[in-house]
Enzyme design. Sequence first.
Site: not given
Ligand code: FAD
Ligand code: NAI
Length: 474
Positions: A321, A190, A453, A192, A58
């Site tokens: 997750d 992707g 508004h 997505g 963000k």
């Molecule tokens: P995580 O945030 O993955 O945290 C898990 C933690 O556990 C990590 O620090 C990891 O290193 C640690 N861990 C793993 N295994 C072990 C172990 N055995 N011992 C000790 N520590 C361990 N979601 C949104 O809602 N809004 C967004 O805008 C958004 N943007 C995103 C953008 C990107 C680029 C990505 C990749 C994801 C985004 N997400 C977003 C998804 C969001 O980041 C995840 O859904 C969220 O972080 C999940 O939280 P969590 O606590 O389950 O796991």
């Molecule tokens: P995603 O599931 O959103 O999208 C993956 C995309 O890749 C799909 O459209 C799928 O059809 C495509 N795909 C899969 N295999 C492929 C292949 N071999 N070749 C071409 N296309 C292929 O997953 P993404 O973008 O990796 O994000 C993972 C998750 O992280 C999201 O689903 C979301 O839960 C979280 N996230 C949330 C955000 C938010 O809330 N704003 C921002 C970023 C991530």
Amino acid sequence: MATTFDVVVIGGGPGGYIAAIRAAQLGMQVACVDDWKTPAEKPALGGTCTNVGCIPSKALLQSSENYEHAGHGFAEHGVQIKGLAVDVGQMLKRKDKIVKQNNEGILYLFKKNKVAFYHGHGSFVRGDANGWEIKVAGSSEETLTARHAIVATGSSPRALPGTTFDNKLILDNEGALAIPEVPKRLGVVGAGVIGLELGSVWRRLGSEVMVLEALPTLLPAADEQVAKEAFRVFTKQGLAIHTGINITRVTAKKDVVVDYLDGNGREQNATFDKLIVAIGRIPNTDGLGAENAGLKLDERGFIAVDEECRTNLPNVWAIGDVVRGPMLAHKAEEEGVAVAQRIVGQHGHVDFNTVPWVIYTSPEIAWVGKTEQQLKAEGVDYRAGTFPFMANGRARALGDTTGFAKILADARTDRILGAHLIGPMASELIAEAVVAMEFGAASEDIAIICHAHPSLAEAMKEAALAVGERTLNL
Ligand code: FAD
Ligand code: NAI
């Protein structure tokens, strides 16, 4: 420090750290084990979300949008800018600073709530209903005993078959958030959430971005009308989105060559300076000692849990997750709070029907509840009301009139079944629909509520009025 706790949380992301804080607030002795390391091997609480997910993405989305506005949007407002330039180094520095503030904020909250933090990798050694032994392998090794364990280990990026992330040429989310210079040719696999958000960042900064998506459409989870509008708008912005493709080979040497079959099955190839792969994420269960404890995983490798996040083991819970459901930070947090409360015998509230989705592109996309295609498939009799931002005074004043608000309501009871937005500030506007749905509101309820508004929120009111075919401003 005592090593016996009421609750040990494994993972310090939004699921884990929030669960730890809530458990501590409820009077329990709590430890949180997290293994995230900065490049300097320092701990960095907050997991994927804080370090390489929600927060840094963000930050870069905002910086790149500011640049795009300054370059293309301000002139219309009569604001002239000369000598506009991008300083990617400064953008990344700002992003890193914001991440660090968040890391430190969580550490402060742990201290304030007396949550003991262990930096290292946590794994189950053995246990039963009387307690679980959890080994922490960090700079030293310790064994903690927990009456309850909460697994919140999150997820990791999925690689394309036959490739690995080197974060130089083939980038995961971490690499995609730290490209030191704007790549001329950027490939994104992707279309997505990550592909669209991070593809937008680098396009705005000057990359030619080509998005390769396997499915015939983008954003299959979104309402079809929204996905269509998104495709139209993003294409117009310059994202070259190719759908229905099948990648056959990726060769990374000086640059990255992707061989693929296009939507018509014809062989194609494209060469990129960098390739972001964002094709979904896989749950983190490696090295967790699931086998030592007998912790059951489901057929997709997620920790198997019931509706209330109970695993197959007594007093072992899993959230975020690493379990079924949307991979969203707020879903992980809600589960964390609910589990902490369930442990002390309180009610834990998570309504999976009202978890909002937001995609922070421009325009933003947000939704909650059912899509129109889901309602059709389920044979639900519904009414739809749509209102374009083009007809909203505030959107016109902002100069941001793309998209629409849409409300879906049960045809008989008028109860709101879903809300879908593509447009300015959709991320904020969706909250009204979430609250309304959580309270079981009808579209009529939103239609008769006084909205300020001029405000973008009036589009929600007008969409609700449109359900009853009585929009006022269209
Ligand atoms: P995580 O945030 O993955 O945290 C898990 C933690 O556990 C990590 O620090 C990891 O290193 C640690 N861990 C793993 N295994 C072990 C172990 N055995 N011992 C000790 N520590 C361990 N979601 C949104 O809602 N809004 C967004 O805008 C958004 N943007 C995103 C953008 C990107 C680029 C990505 C990749 C994801 C985004 N997400 C977003 C998804 C969001 O980041 C995840 O859904 C969220 O972080 C999940 O939280 P969590 O606590 O389950 O796991
Ligand atoms: P995603 O599931 O959103 O999208 C993956 C995309 O890749 C799909 O459209 C799928 O059809 C495509 N795909 C899969 N295999 C492929 C292949 N071999 N070749 C071409 N296309 C292929 O997953 P993404 O973008 O990796 O994000 C993972 C998750 O992280 C999201 O689903 C979301 O839960 C979280 N996230 C949330 C955000 C938010 O809330 N704003 C921002 C970023 C991530």
